[in-house]
Design a protein around this motif. Structure first.
Motif, PDB file in Angstrom:
ATOM      1  N   SER A   1       0.844  -1.189   0.000  1.00  0.00           N
ATOM      2  CA  SER A   1       0.000   0.000   0.000  1.00  0.00           C
ATOM      3  C   SER A   1       0.884   1.245   0.000  1.00  0.00           C
ATOM      4  N   GLN A   2       0.273   2.402   0.037  1.00  0.00           N
ATOM      5  CA  GLN A   2       1.005   3.667  -0.024  1.00  0.00           C
ATOM      6  C   GLN A   2       1.543   4.094   1.337  1.00  0.00           C
ATOM      7  N   THR A   3       1.563   3.164   2.285  1.00  0.00           N
ATOM      8  CA  THR A   3       2.116   3.422   3.613  1.00  0.00           C
ATOM      9  C   THR A   3       3.127   2.330   3.945  1.00  0.00           C
ATOM     10  N   ASP A   4       3.993   2.615   4.914  1.00  0.00           N
ATOM     11  CA  ASP A   4       4.919   1.559   5.320  1.00  0.00           C
ATOM     12  C   ASP A   4       4.119   0.496   6.081  1.00  0.00           C
ATOM     13  N   PRO A   5       4.526  -0.763   5.997  1.00  0.00           N
ATOM     14  CA  PRO A   5       3.725  -1.842   6.585  1.00  0.00           C
ATOM     15  C   PRO A   5       3.735  -1.893   8.109  1.00  0.00           C
ATOM     16  N   TYR A   6       4.654  -1.206   8.769  1.00  0.00           N
ATOM     17  CA  TYR A   6       4.818  -1.342  10.212  1.00  0.00           C
ATOM     18  C   TYR A   6       4.132  -0.228  11.005  1.00  0.00           C
ATOM     19  N   PHE A   7       4.424   1.017  10.655  1.00  0.00           N
ATOM     20  CA  PHE A   7       3.872   2.159  11.389  1.00  0.00           C
ATOM     21  C   PHE A   7       2.697   2.810  10.660  1.00  0.00           C
ATOM     22  N   ASN A   8       2.509   2.419   9.412  1.00  0.00           N
ATOM     23  CA  ASN A   8       1.430   2.951   8.579  1.00  0.00           C
ATOM     24  C   ASN A   8       1.638   4.440   8.250  1.00  0.00           C
ATOM     25  N   PHE A   9       2.910   4.875   8.166  1.00  0.00           N
ATOM     26  CA  PHE A   9       3.225   6.246   7.774  1.00  0.00           C
ATOM     27  C   PHE A   9       3.218   6.331   6.241  1.00  0.00           C
ATOM     28  N   PRO A  10       2.839   7.485   5.674  1.00  0.00           N
ATOM     29  CA  PRO A  10       2.844   7.624   4.212  1.00  0.00           C
ATOM     30  C   PRO A  10       4.243   7.451   3.638  1.00  0.00           C
ATOM     31  N   LEU A  11       4.325   6.784   2.506  1.00  0.00           N
ATOM     32  CA  LEU A  11       5.614   6.597   1.835  1.00  0.00           C
ATOM     33  C   LEU A  11       6.106   7.927   1.260  1.00  0.00           C
ATOM     34  N   TRP A  12       7.422   8.071   1.182  1.00  0.00           N
ATOM     35  CA  TRP A  12       8.038   9.255   0.594  1.00  0.00           C
ATOM     36  C   TRP A  12       7.898   9.229  -0.927  1.00  0.00           C
ATOM     37  N   TYR A  13       8.065   8.042  -1.502  1.00  0.00           N
ATOM     38  CA  TYR A  13       8.026   7.903  -2.956  1.00  0.00           C
ATOM     39  C   TYR A  13       6.609   7.544  -3.416  1.00  0.00           C
ATOM     40  N   ILE A  14       5.752   8.553  -3.410  1.00  0.00           N
ATOM     41  CA  ILE A  14       4.405   8.429  -3.962  1.00  0.00           C
ATOM     42  C   ILE A  14       4.340   9.404  -5.129  1.00  0.00           C
ATOM     43  N   ILE A  15       3.991   8.879  -6.291  1.00  0.00           N
ATOM     44  CA  ILE A  15       3.959   9.693  -7.494  1.00  0.00           C
ATOM     45  C   ILE A  15       2.541   9.700  -8.046  1.00  0.00           C
ATOM     46  N   GLU A  16       1.942  10.879  -8.057  1.00  0.00           N
ATOM     47  CA  GLU A  16       0.601  11.021  -8.615  1.00  0.00           C
ATOM     48  C   GLU A  16       0.734  11.234 -10.113  1.00  0.00           C
ATOM     49  N   THR A  17       0.002  10.432 -10.868  1.00  0.00           N
ATOM     50  CA  THR A  17       0.019  10.521 -12.319  1.00  0.00           C
ATOM     51  C   THR A  17      -1.406  10.819 -12.794  1.00  0.00           C
ATOM     52  N   PRO A  18      -1.577  11.149 -14.064  1.00  0.00           N
ATOM     53  CA  PRO A  18      -2.934  11.370 -14.577  1.00  0.00           C
ATOM     54  C   PRO A  18      -3.813  10.108 -14.522  1.00  0.00           C
ATOM     55  N   TRP A  19      -3.202   8.942 -14.360  1.00  0.00           N
ATOM     56  CA  TRP A  19      -3.946   7.682 -14.404  1.00  0.00           C
ATOM     57  C   TRP A  19      -4.101   7.023 -13.041  1.00  0.00           C
ATOM     58  N   GLY A  20      -3.321   7.435 -12.092  1.00  0.00           N
ATOM     59  CA  GLY A  20      -3.345   6.818 -10.766  1.00  0.00           C
ATOM     60  C   GLY A  20      -2.036   7.077 -10.043  1.00  0.00           C
ATOM     61  N   ILE A  21      -1.770   6.271  -9.030  1.00  0.00           N
ATOM     62  CA  ILE A  21      -0.588   6.483  -8.183  1.00  0.00           C
ATOM     63  C   ILE A  21       0.407   5.340  -8.348  1.00  0.00           C
ATOM     64  N   ILE A  22       1.683   5.730  -8.412  1.00  0.00           N
ATOM     65  CA  ILE A  22       2.787   4.765  -8.348  1.00  0.00           C
ATOM     66  C   ILE A  22       3.488   5.029  -7.024  1.00  0.00           C
ATOM     67  N   TRP A  23       3.802   3.976  -6.302  1.00  0.00           N
ATOM     68  CA  TRP A  23       4.502   4.138  -5.025  1.00  0.00           C
ATOM     69  C   TRP A  23       5.671   3.159  -4.961  1.00  0.00           C
ATOM     70  N   ALA A  24       6.651   3.514  -4.118  1.00  0.00           N
ATOM     71  CA  ALA A  24       7.815   2.649  -3.917  1.00  0.00           C
ATOM     72  C   ALA A  24       8.283   2.786  -2.476  1.00  0.00           C
ATOM     73  N   TYR A  25       8.799   1.700  -1.921  1.00  0.00           N
ATOM     74  CA  TYR A  25       9.296   1.713  -0.550  1.00  0.00           C
ATOM     75  C   TYR A  25      10.581   2.514  -0.387  1.00  0.00           C
ATOM     76  N   ASN A  26      11.437   2.487  -1.411  1.00  0.00           N
ATOM     77  CA  ASN A  26      12.708   3.215  -1.331  1.00  0.00           C
ATOM     78  C   ASN A  26      13.213   3.495  -2.743  1.00  0.00           C
ATOM     79  N   LEU A  27      14.355   4.154  -2.841  1.00  0.00           N
ATOM     80  CA  LEU A  27      14.879   4.548  -4.142  1.00  0.00           C
ATOM     81  C   LEU A  27      15.209   3.343  -5.030  1.00  0.00           C
TER      82      LEU A  27
END
Length: 169
Positions: A91-117
């Motif tokens: 999901s768009q949050t870390d699995p442990y503390f449920n904090f929002p991820l830093w690498y969330i990219i909003e696109t015209p079609w939806g969201i891409i997220w990543a845990y780290n670089l």
């Protein structure tokens, strides 16, 4: 795992959970980039909760996962309530503390997220690739390549997505 491991491995073999050892998140106190470290792809290891920690170097906020509350999960046949910490993977949050991820990219079609670089770079390399040959790798429904939405795999969206990813890095 080293950078070369991630760059040389096919996104049909890697899973999102392979990147939970160091997760870039938004600090809930100062909104700067912070990290959740110590996660493991296999979470049933005894004592794994002790290793997981949130750290923000900007506001010096630190949390240990072992100190977070447990929630009632079920009541057994003897009427005893069992408690556990709940993990939120993929999901768009870390699995442990449920904090929002830093690498969330909003696109015209939806969201891409990543845990780290490194995770973002694997996604970027897959989106940028014109040859998505599995090279005999069997279909895995939980691989990064299979979890990306169809619009992220579409060649017509490639250029825009790569620009948005580059801007986030």
């Amino acid at each position: 795992m080293s950078n070369s491991f991630y760059m040389k491995t096919n996104p049909y073999q890697l899973k999102n959970i392979d990147f939970v050892d160091s997760i870039a998140v938004v600090c809930p106190r100062c909104s700067k980039k912070a990290v959740v470290s110590g996660g493991q792809p296999v979470s049933n290891t005894v004592g794994f909760e002790e290793a997981i920690q949130f750290t923000c170097t900007y506001c010096v906020y630190v949390l240990k996962y072992a100190n977070t509350p447990k929630f009632p999960v079920f009541t057994n046949s003897k009427g005893v309530t069992k408690y556990a910490r709940i993990l939120f993977f993929d999901s768009q949050t870390d699995p442990y503390f449920n904090f929002p991820l830093w690498y969330i990219i909003e696109t015209p079609w939806g969201i891409i997220w990543a845990y780290n670089l490194m995770h973002l770079e694997v996604i970027e390399n897959y989106i940028g690739s014109k040859d998505r040959n599995r090279n005999g790798i069997p279909i895995q429904n939980d691989s990064i390549a299979s979890r990306l939405p169809q619009w992220a795999k579409s060649a017509k969206n490639r250029e825009t997505l790569l620009k948005l990813i580059k801007a986030k890095k």
